[in-house]
Scaffold this motif. Structure first.
Motif: not given
Length: 252
Positions: A122-131, A186-193, A206-215
């Motif tokens: 199975h090939l994943h097609v997933i949006s990068s928000d991870l929300v 260990s847990l690291v943000c994939w986008e800002c490290d 991740l939620q804050e980044k997403w909310d900021g993007r929407v805004e």
DNA sequence: GTTCTAGAAC
DNA sequence: GTTCTAGAAC
């Protein structure tokens, strides 16, 4: 005998007529693949593209990427390429839906888990928000981290076919011992490290980044609407032909 | 893959 | 005390 739910993808892929699958399961299908909604989506958009079992390919060969890469190289390449083309169509449909629902597009990752949990390729097609409320633990997160190495981007897997035979041999082995430890990193943000102590803290980020993007995207759209309206109002008070004066194309 | 939960971490 | 993780069971 494995837990039945771990082999359900194979039962889907063996369907002679995928249209019989419930619409809650099936997203789309082609001659060569079917795309289902991931039952436990780890992002706003998350689909699985499955190769249908078409002779000479067998269900056993299509059990996983590892088993597929054991078959004759050019035949394996053909199957991965075909699956990839179908996934690109799905990407297009998801982007369309992103614009419809949110007014903008964001990255979509297409790739395989190096060590899958469910049988049948199975090939994943997933949006990068991870929300997603279904993203609950470190393993979930690290398995989609796009730079960690556990998630194998389709384009990277395709590049293996054109690399040195020794590199192909090494990568196609897909050794568990090489990949499984990555899930415990260990847990690291994939986008800002940025590092995080635990999953709830990372999820908040991740939620804050997403909310900021929407805004930000909302403000961008509002600005564009205002710009267009101002130009339209200027038109009304002018005698020049409309096409001589305004260019409302979106260059943002 | 998920759920459940004991006990570690705070 | 509560929160969180990780291993067993399914």
């Amino acid at each position: 005998m494995p837990v039945p739910s771990l082999t359900v993808l194979r039962t889907y892929a063996l369907k002679a007529n995928p249209s019989e699958l419930p619409s809650s399961v099936l997203f789309s299908h082609t001659e060569t693949s079917l795309t289902i909604f991931d039952a436990f989506p780890k992002a706003i958009f998350h689909f699985l593209v499955l190769p249908r079992v078409i002779p000479p390919a067998t269900a056993s060969e299509l059990s996983s990427l590892r088993s597929l890469l054991k078959v004759e190289k050019e035949r394996a390449r053909g199957i991965v390429e075909t699956l990839g083309k179908d996934a690109e169509q799905v990407r297009g449909m998801v982007e369309e839906e992103m614009v419809k629902r949110y007014g903008f597009k964001w990255d979509i990752w297409v790739g395989f888990h190096s060590v899958p949990s469910m049988e049948h390729l199975h090939l994943h097609v997933i949006s990068s928000d991870l929300v997603s409320p279904r993203l609950k633990n470190k393993k979930h997160y690290n398995s989609f981290h796009p730079k960690l190495g556990f998630f194998l981007h389709l384009k990277d897997v395709l590049s293996w076919f054109d690399s040195d035979p020794s590199y192909y041999a090494m990568m196609s082995g897909l050794k568990k011992d090489q990949y499984e430890p990555l899930l415990k990193e260990s847990l690291v943000c994939w986008e800002c490290d940025k590092p995080f102590k635990n999953i709830p803290a990372l999820k908040t980020h991740l939620q804050e980044k997403w909310d900021g993007r929407v805004e930000r995207e909302k403000k961008r759209l509002d600005k564009k609407r205002t710009r267009v309206r101002e130009l339209e109002e200027a038109d009304e008070s002018s005698s020049e032909p409309l096409n001589k004066r305004v260019d409302t194309r979106d260059t943002s």
